[in-house]
Write an enzyme that holds these catalytic residues in place. Structure first.
Site, short mmCIF file in Angstrom:
data_model
loop_
_atom_site.label_atom_id
_atom_site.label_comp_id
_atom_site.label_asym_id
_atom_site.label_seq_id
_atom_site.Cartn_x
_atom_site.Cartn_y
_atom_site.Cartn_z
N GLU B 29 3.58 -8.42 0.64
CA GLU B 29 3.21 -7.95 -0.71
C GLU B 29 3.74 -6.54 -0.95
O GLU B 29 3.61 -5.67 -0.08
CB GLU B 29 1.68 -7.94 -0.84
CG GLU B 29 1.08 -9.34 -0.80
CD GLU B 29 -0.41 -9.35 -0.41
OE1 GLU B 29 -1.00 -8.27 -0.27
OE2 GLU B 29 -0.95 -10.45 -0.25
N GLU B 60 -1.65 -14.52 1.03
CA GLU B 60 -1.37 -14.34 2.47
C GLU B 60 -1.24 -15.66 3.21
O GLU B 60 -0.39 -15.81 4.10
CB GLU B 60 -2.46 -13.49 3.14
CG GLU B 60 -2.41 -12.00 2.81
CD GLU B 60 -3.15 -11.64 1.54
OE1 GLU B 60 -3.69 -12.56 0.87
OE2 GLU B 60 -3.21 -10.45 1.20
N ASP B 85 -7.63 -6.35 7.28
CA ASP B 85 -8.79 -7.01 6.67
C ASP B 85 -8.36 -8.26 5.89
O ASP B 85 -9.09 -9.24 5.82
CB ASP B 85 -9.50 -6.05 5.71
CG ASP B 85 -9.68 -4.67 6.32
OD1 ASP B 85 -10.79 -4.33 6.71
OD2 ASP B 85 -8.66 -3.93 6.42
N PHE B 86 -7.16 -8.21 5.30
CA PHE B 86 -6.68 -9.33 4.49
C PHE B 86 -6.19 -10.48 5.36
O PHE B 86 -6.00 -11.60 4.87
CB PHE B 86 -5.57 -8.90 3.54
CG PHE B 86 -5.87 -7.68 2.70
CD1 PHE B 86 -7.18 -7.24 2.50
CD2 PHE B 86 -4.85 -6.96 2.10
CE1 PHE B 86 -7.46 -6.11 1.74
CE2 PHE B 86 -5.11 -5.84 1.33
CZ PHE B 86 -6.41 -5.41 1.16
N HIS B 129 -11.64 -2.43 4.09
CA HIS B 129 -10.29 -1.86 4.23
C HIS B 129 -10.21 -0.91 5.43
O HIS B 129 -9.33 -0.05 5.47
CB HIS B 129 -9.89 -1.08 2.98
CG HIS B 129 -9.58 -1.91 1.78
ND1 HIS B 129 -10.55 -2.57 1.06
CD2 HIS B 129 -8.41 -2.20 1.17
CE1 HIS B 129 -9.99 -3.21 0.05
NE2 HIS B 129 -8.69 -3.02 0.09
#
Lengths: 322, 323
Positions: B29, B60, B85-86, B129
């Site tokens: 991204e 993702e 975290d993602f 985050h």
């Protein structure tokens, strides 16, 4: 769609090989149970043969297939060796994945089989990869991804269609809607009848086909594969079909007998055989001979599997790292 | 030698490997026009063009899955997940697929994939985050896990990761990007699995990872008059260089692990298990892990600072062990 005589015979042969493979696999599983051995999950493809065969008839060895948990049919249609597949079912060292994979994880990159998947919908984003690689390298290889209607409720399937269409990747998503996800009917999972309109919402073509009519699948797949190969991007195909067996060997049948009987009346194999005889492409005798040959091959494969050795226990760590 | 930032070192590693091998491509991204939100891929689009630099939707699971599949097909993707975290949204692709494909296929498939991401707290970005997930990745067989602390290690390890034929989770730290350090002028690669002794000492072995290496060195300075601390950075936790750590513990007899990850269930506990197995008799004091407090990261600066290990808290832990 017209079909070449040799191709038609080859397709019938593959359909019978898949059907007989599943029967033999079930037999081996039951033999295991009788010995007190439980050989994991076994998801029969019986009844859905027209889908794998109709699609894979258009694929070359270098084209990729991503399969599902119900993947024996895709593997056979893509050209995987039935002896190695049978040995894999028994966890033998001669198995197609060396006994490391089992029924749901059969791999043979030499014929483009990039594996089954134990995660429902797990193959849908992976299929973008070989399609991307073909585009990156500028060749005309395509990727077919098979999954059930259960997977069509997964978020990642929709993300994958979005990316496939956004980047015009040469991938064909083939949803085999066999009406049941384990014990959940599709009407409890989808608020709509058809999957194809979802493709349109991602700007890619969606097609619905009778998945028990191998010629219809063959014609639909021809269009999708041509589009992908010529740079026209992805297609979603929903093939309406039915599995003749329960979800897997350990879940009892839960569906109405009348539903099963109704679908057995649309069995893709007798349908195709009637067509072949009617059109003069094969005689009843030729079909009977073909079946005898297939049966002998499967028996030989089962013997090979039974007689093969299990992997030496201390080889458990092999193949973890490249 | 040249003095460069961590982010510059990573950028050079990527550019050099892309120059070297046309199969290396970038996906993630915001990585193209803006060069990544932390600037790691700055200039790549201009230098290598759209064919090699693929900016994705916020998706993702799909783009990580694509990267896994492309690696299966022989390419060498460098996939950026903006925050670790993602990665929770693509754990199937990482843990079930990438980590296992080679094994499940009986060695027929190879997955030469790098997943770059950054983790850690200290920026008031709160609970979703600021996490540190290295233990999750290290727990699952089939993934290599790198977590460089310096520009020198960042560049050398990333080049090794891109050349490796296995999936590598490459964990950067958001507060290290602007730190500076010396790197050689000539090309170099640091093999995965070799610890680096960042400071020699003979009374206590302090194993620290990622940003905690900097805090550990500062703490070692503060206690220098009282305790001689050996600071070791494993640099990769899979593979883990147990030999180097064990040799140090055999010399010092004392072990402290400092990790930014939560105190409980982290990789620090695993290091202690291995040391206890290997050289229990060398230990003069119970080994300890000093990590973050076991809470989601709070937002408020006063709370966040209290939750994270810092040079003072590390110095206290050192003194307690030798007391």
């Amino acid at each position: 769609m017209d079909i070449d005589r040799d191709e038609a015979r080859a397709m019938l042969r593959t359909m019978h090989t898949i059907r007989r493979f599943e029967l033999k696999a079930q037999h081996l599983f039951e033999e295991g149970l009788a010995r007190g051995e439980f050989l994991g999950a076994l998801h029969s493809y019986e009844g859905q043969e027209a889908v794998a065969v109709g699609v894979c008839a258009h694929l070359r060895p270098e084209d990729a297939v991503l399969s599902s948990h119900r993947g024996h049919g895709h593997a056979i249609a893509k050209g995987a060796d039935i002896r190695a597949m049978m040995a894999e079912l028994l966890g033998k060292v001669t198995g197609i994945s060396g006994g490391h994979g089992g029924s749901m994880h059969m791999f043979d990159p030499a014929v483009g089989l990039l594996g089954g998947n134990g995660i429902v919908g797990g193959g849908t984003p992976l299929a973008l990869g070989p399609a991307f690689a073909a585009q990156y390298r500028g060749n005309d290889r395509v990727t077919a991804c098979f999954f059930g209607e259960g997977a069509a409720a997964q978020g990642v399937f929709h993300e994958s269609m979005n990316l496939a269409s956004l980047w015009q990747l040469p991938v064909i998503y083939v949803c085999e809607n066999n009406l049941w996800a384990a014990t959940t009917p599709v009407n409890d999972a989808w608020p709509v009848e058809d999957l194809a309109p979802r493709a349109e919402s991602f700007g890619m073509p969606g097609m619905t086909v009778d998945g028990n009519d191998v010629l219809a699948v063959y014609a639909t797949a021809a269009e999708a594969v041509d589009r992908a190969r010529s740079g026209g991007g992805p297609t979603l195909i929903e093939a309406k079909t039915y599995r003749h067996r329960p979800h897997c060997m350990v879940i009892p049948e839960h569906r109405d007998e009348s539903e099963l009987e109704e679908w057995q009346g649309r069995d893709p194999i007798p349908r195709f055989e009637s067509y072949l005889v009617r059109e003069g492409l094969m005689t009843d005798v030729e079909i009977a001979d073909l079946l005898t040959e297939v049966e002998a091959e499967l028996e030989e494969a089962a013997q090979f599997a039974r007689q093969s050795e299990l992997p030496a226990p201390d080889t458990f760590a092999d193949h973890l790292w490249a | 030698m040249r003095n460069v930032t961590y982010v510059r070192a990573l950028n050079e590693a990527i550019a050099e490997e892309m120059e070297r091998d046309d199969d290396v491509f970038l996906i993630g991204e915001d990585i193209a026009d803006c060069g990544g939100v932390f600037g790691v891929t700055a200039g790549m689009l201009r230098r290598f063009g759209r064919r090699r630099v693929w900016q994705t939707p916020i998706s993702e699971a799909a783009f990580t899955g694509l990267a896994v599949g492309a690696a299966m097909a022989g390419l060498r993707p460098v996939c950026e997940i903006m925050y670790v975290d993602f990665a929770t949204t693509c754990m199937d692709q990482i843990l079930n697929q990438a980590a296992k494909l080679r094994y499940m296929s009986g060695g027929q498939l190879t997955v030469p994939l790098v997943i770059r991401t950054q983790q850690g707290g200290g920026t008031c970005e709160a609970a979703q985050h600021s996490q540190n997930f290295e233990a999750i990745f290290a727990h699952v067989p089939g993934l290599k896990v790198a977590m460089p602390a310096t520009p020198h290690d960042a560049k050398g390890l990333l080049k090794a990761a891109i050349r490796d034929d296995n999936p590598v989770i490459f964990l950067e730290h958001k507060l290290l990007y602007e730190t500076k350090g010396e790197i050689p002028r000539e090309e170099y690669v640091i093999p995965l699995g070799e610890a680096d002794i960042k400071r020699e000492g003979d009374q206590l072995t302090l194993v620290a990872t990622s940003r905690m290496v900097l805090h550990a060195l500062e703490a070692a300075d503060r206690v220098a008059g009282e305790v001689s601390v050996e600071v070791i950075d494993p640099r990769t936790i899979v593979p883990f260089d147990l030999d180097t750590v064990a040799a140090s513990v055999e010399k010092t007899g004392r072990l402290l692990i400092v990790q930014e990850a939560w105190q409980s269930g982290g990789f620090g506990s695993e290091i202690i298990r291995r040391i206890v197995d290997r050289c229990f008799d060398s230990l003069k004091a119970p080994p300890r892990v000093h990590g973050s407090e076991d809470v989601p990261m709070p937002f408020s600066p006063s709370l966040e600072a209290r939750v994270l290990p810092n040079p003072d808290s590390i110095a206290s832990a050192i003194r307690e062990i030798v007391a």
